[in-house]
Design a protein around this motif. Structure first.
Motif, short mmCIF file in Angstrom:
data_model
loop_
_atom_site.label_atom_id
_atom_site.label_comp_id
_atom_site.label_asym_id
_atom_site.label_seq_id
_atom_site.Cartn_x
_atom_site.Cartn_y
_atom_site.Cartn_z
N SER B 49 0.83 -1.20 0.00
CA SER B 49 0.00 0.00 0.00
C SER B 49 0.87 1.26 0.00
N LEU B 58 -2.94 6.31 -4.08
CA LEU B 58 -3.97 6.24 -3.03
C LEU B 58 -4.69 7.58 -3.00
N HIS B 93 -5.23 -0.65 2.42
CA HIS B 93 -5.76 0.71 2.20
C HIS B 93 -7.14 0.70 1.56
N ALA B 123 -0.87 6.27 3.03
CA ALA B 123 -0.96 4.90 3.57
C ALA B 123 -0.56 4.88 5.05
N PHE B 126 -5.19 3.44 8.00
CA PHE B 126 -6.04 2.39 7.44
C PHE B 126 -7.36 2.38 8.20
#
Ligand SMILES: Cc1cc2nc3c(=O)[nH]c(=O)nc-3n(C[C@H](O)[C@H](O)[C@H](O)COP(=O)(O)OP(=O)(O)OC[C@H]3O[C@@H](n4cnc5c(N)ncnc54)[C@H](O)[C@@H]3O)c2cc1C
Lengths: 332, 385
Positions: B49, B58, B93, B123, B126
């Motif tokens: 992630s 992300l 994630h 990241a 979470f």
């Protein structure tokens, strides 16, 4: 898509292809009035290039018209005539007047639908196809069934034409008609479930019935999406059809047809088994459409072989490259 | 009745992301065996992630000012379908990127956005979703976990269960009762962000039938949370939860859960049999699955198109999820059958991928709302109830 075109098709069918008219043609009555109206509206020439006197439309643009024909269970080869005329015009061949059926080659003859009327049969063979007059056909009574009549012509009959293989095109026309028929079947099933009362309630109130109709809705949506995918004109077939797209769509629509018919009949109960109700006109359209121009087994094998022989080793990559919702980017 | 779904295509500027993602994935997942890749969005790997975060992948749809890339849903679609098709371990994630981040962006205060969104993009935060409880499954409005106002904060008591990644996450967005009683149903529910390291939070992982422990039971015992743990409006929890659902239900993850198995099988078919030598049954099956995949993907893309237009196609999304999970569940069934034919011995990794996917397949139509609940939503959309 030109919604004007669909609306005028819907209007035409409501007026000239109501269940009474459809039943009359199915029983062998003359299709002249309905066909005459279709000709006057220009629909059979929709796919013919403009410079050859047609409307120059592509598959995606006429799909809604053919779906409308499916909704009315029109027993005439409108889609097939569109495709045949387009292919003939593109090959520089003379286009004969009247309705043209695409025949499936079968033991030296042609299988054509058991129901409905046409003037010509276009039968693929070595080096193009034969244009055969319906009036000169002899019917092989023993081989006929509700799935189709088997016709034969005397040796030397017909005109040999240099047109490409229209088998996938025929499959596409069936996909369009089936997707339309399924829309109508869903509407009438929802209506019936709301009207029919048992145990003091509409049967639509029972969760088991609701769940079945939801499954049916999913398949109708999938069939419609399959028809749209098949109509993306990125192929080099007539009207821009791409056999890979048609293969996927014919398979998916055939599967949907089975489930949709079964649920529709279940929900309609005994009433749905009667001659009187129009439901069987539509479910029969699905049964014949499913097997015409290749069913699931045929197209599944064909598509599987294309994948295995192709460049893409991942299924998603194959789907993106050949079966995406739009033509792939030139650079991709 | 539900309106037809028009064909929608992924715009070229979003398609343009694909080659870079594919190139990255070729290296990044090369050493992960297929039976691990088959875990798809259940594969937990924070390091992976962080690698995605390093690429700016992300929070692709979050605004730039919060660390995102300011892209649309189609850009994320491209990214996600490539990640899932490759079987990349995206679970760490996944929920933050798909659901919690967008929820915070939409309903959060400016301070909450500034706090959480950049962390999600890096990241470093979470998330997990706390909806289900021991006595609350499909009937979500029956939750009994309760947050009570106390001084300048909330006191939280109750329990959540089946919470994916709770044991690995920093935060949970929990659906809790802040007013009324269970009899009040949709009224009195709120969403609250729980810092899972707060005192009084007890997390017990639950092992699944394949031997993994991706979900947990989470018990709250007098957990004290600050006032700004509330996300969105007090009492609007139900509406907020439902706003997420169209995003949650129509994405590629509802079509591609068995993609690794399908591709492993197809690859073996190609290699073991050589072109033209696969059995007719195998060819026909492959073609059938390709046809389903093509149509489902087009439907999923079409629903994304609706979302991009600002609509909330909740019923259409339910329809895609139900059909999509049926397809995901079909794959292990038919592949097992075809591999049971006498013939060359299938490789171990393929068989282990099959075994994992076949065992977990029933979960595909449970998580995110069961088949029966989705069909009930479709029936309502069709005017039957
Ligand atoms: C792998 C996995 C991960 C999960 N992750 C999370 C998570 O991260 N966070 C979270 O909150 N939850 C999570 N869940 C829980 C999931 O949301 C629930 O499993 C789901 O909502 C169903 O609830 P249940 O399992 O209690 O089944 P139940 O609600 O008890 O249902 C049992 C059966 O009864 C049927 N049924 C129930 N009500 C009706 C009705 N009104 N009409 C007809 N049939 C009905 C159901 O369809 C089902 O077939 C996860 C589940 C799985 C399997």
């Amino acid at each position: 898509m030109d919604s004007l075109l669909v609306r005028s098709a819907e209007e035409l069918f409501s007026r000239h292809a109501d269940p009474t008219a459809v039943r009359a043609i199915r029983a062998g009555g003359s299709p002249e009035v309905l066909w005459g109206e279709l000709e006057r509206a220009g629909f059979p020439d929709a796919l013919v290039p403009e410079d050859a006197g047609g409307a120059g439309l592509r598959a995606a643009e006429v799909l809604p018209v053919l779906m409308a024909a499916g909704r009315f269970a029109v027993p005439l080869p409108l889609g097939e005539t569109m495709l045949a005329r387009a292919a003939l015009a593109a090959a520089g061949e003379e286009v004969p007047p009247g309705a043209i059926l695409l025949g499936e080659p079968l033991g030296g003859g042609a299988r054509v639908p058991a129901i409905g009327a046409a003037d010509w049969v276009l039968l693929p063979g070595d080096n193009g196809a034969l244009l055969l007059p319906m009036a000169k056909a002899a019917e092989d009574e023993g081989a006929g069934s509700p799935f189709g009549r088997v016709l034969r012509w005397p040796g030397g009959a017909g005109r040999r034409l240099a047109v490409p293989d229209l088998f996938p095109a025929g499959a596409w026309a069936e996909v369009a008609a089936m997707a339309g028929a399924m829309e109508r079947i869903l509407e009438s099933t929802v209506r019936h479930a709301g009207e029919r009362q048992q145990f003091g309630r509409p049967v639509a109130a029972f969760q088991a019935v609701q769940q079945q109709i939801s499954v049916m809705t999913e398949d109708v949506f999938a069939a419609r999406m399959a028809a749209q995918l098949a109509s993306v004109p990125d192929g080099d077939g007539v009207a821009g059809l791409n056999p890979l797209r048609v293969a996927a769509a014919k398979l998916r629509t055939g599967e949907a047809a089975v489930r949709v018919s079964a649920i529709a009949h279940a929900v309609h109960g005994a009433m749905g088994i009667t001659e009187e109700l129009d439901l069987h006109l539509l479910t029969e359209r699905l049964r014949t459409g499913r097997v015409r121009f290749g069913g699931e087994a045929h197209w599944g094998g064909w598509l599987g072989r294309r994948f295995l022989a192709g460049d893409e080793t991942e299924t998603l990559a194959f789907v993106r490259a050949h079966l995406g919702p739009s033509a792939p980017e030139a650079t991709a | 009745m539900i309106g037809a779904l028009p064909l929608a295509a992924i715009p070229p500027e979003d398609e343009a992301l694909r080659p870079e993602i594919r190139a990255f994935l070729r290296d990044a997942v090369a050493d992960i065996p297929p039976e691990r890749r088959a875990r798809s969005w259940m594969g937990f790997n924070p390091e992976f992630s962080r690698k995605l975060a390093g690429r700016g992948w992300l929070g692709l749809t979050f605004p730039r000012e919060y660390g995102g890339a300011g892209r649309g849903a189609f850009a994320r679609y491209v990214l996600v379908e490539e990640l899932l098709a490759a079987g990349a371990p995206v679970s760490a994630h996944w929920i933050a990127d798909r659901q919690s981040g967008p929820l915070i962006q939409r309903f959060g205060t400016e301070a909450q956005r500034r706090f959480y969104l950049p962390r999600i993009c890096r990241a470093e935060a979470f998330f997990c979703i706390g909806m289900s409880e021991p006595n609350t499954g499909s009937d979500l409005a029956s939750v009994t976990t309760r947050a009570v106002r106390e001084g300048d904060g909330w006191r939280l008591n109750g329990a959540k269960i089946w919470t994916t990644n709770a044991q690995h996450s920093h935060y949970m967005i929990a659906l809790v009762r802040t007013g009324g009683t269970a009899a009040d149903r949709h009224k009195g529910l709120s969403q609250i962000i729980v810092d899972l390291h707060a005192p009084g939070v007890r997390i017990s992982p639950i092992r699944d039938l394949a031997g993994d422990a991706h979900f947990s039971e989470v018990v709250f015992e007098d957990v004290f949370l600050p006032l700004d743990a509330l996300i969105g409006e007090e009492g609007s929890g139900w509406a907020q939860v439902n706003a997420e659902l169209a995003f949650e239900r129509s994405g590629p993850e509802r079509v591609l859960s068995s993609a690794v198995l399908l591709d492993e099988w197809a690859r073996w078919l190609r290699e073991a049999s050589g072109v033209g030598n696969a059995s007719e049954a195998a060819e026909a099956l492959l073609g059938r699955l390709l046809a389903h995949l093509a149509v489902l993907r087009a439907m999923s893309v079409a629903v994304t198109g609706r979302l991009m237009e600002g609509e909330s196609p909740v019923v259409e999304a339910a329809l895609v999820k139900d059909l999509g999970t049926e397809f995901e569940q079909l794959i292990p069934v038919v592949v097992a059958d075809i591999l049971a034919r006498p013939g060359p011995v299938p490789p171990g990794p393929l068989m282990r991928t099959l075994a994992y996917t076949a065992a977990m397949a029933p979960s595909f139509s449970l998580r995110g709302g069961t088949r029966e609940i989705l069909r009930g939503m479709i029936a309502r959309g069709m005017g039957l109830r």
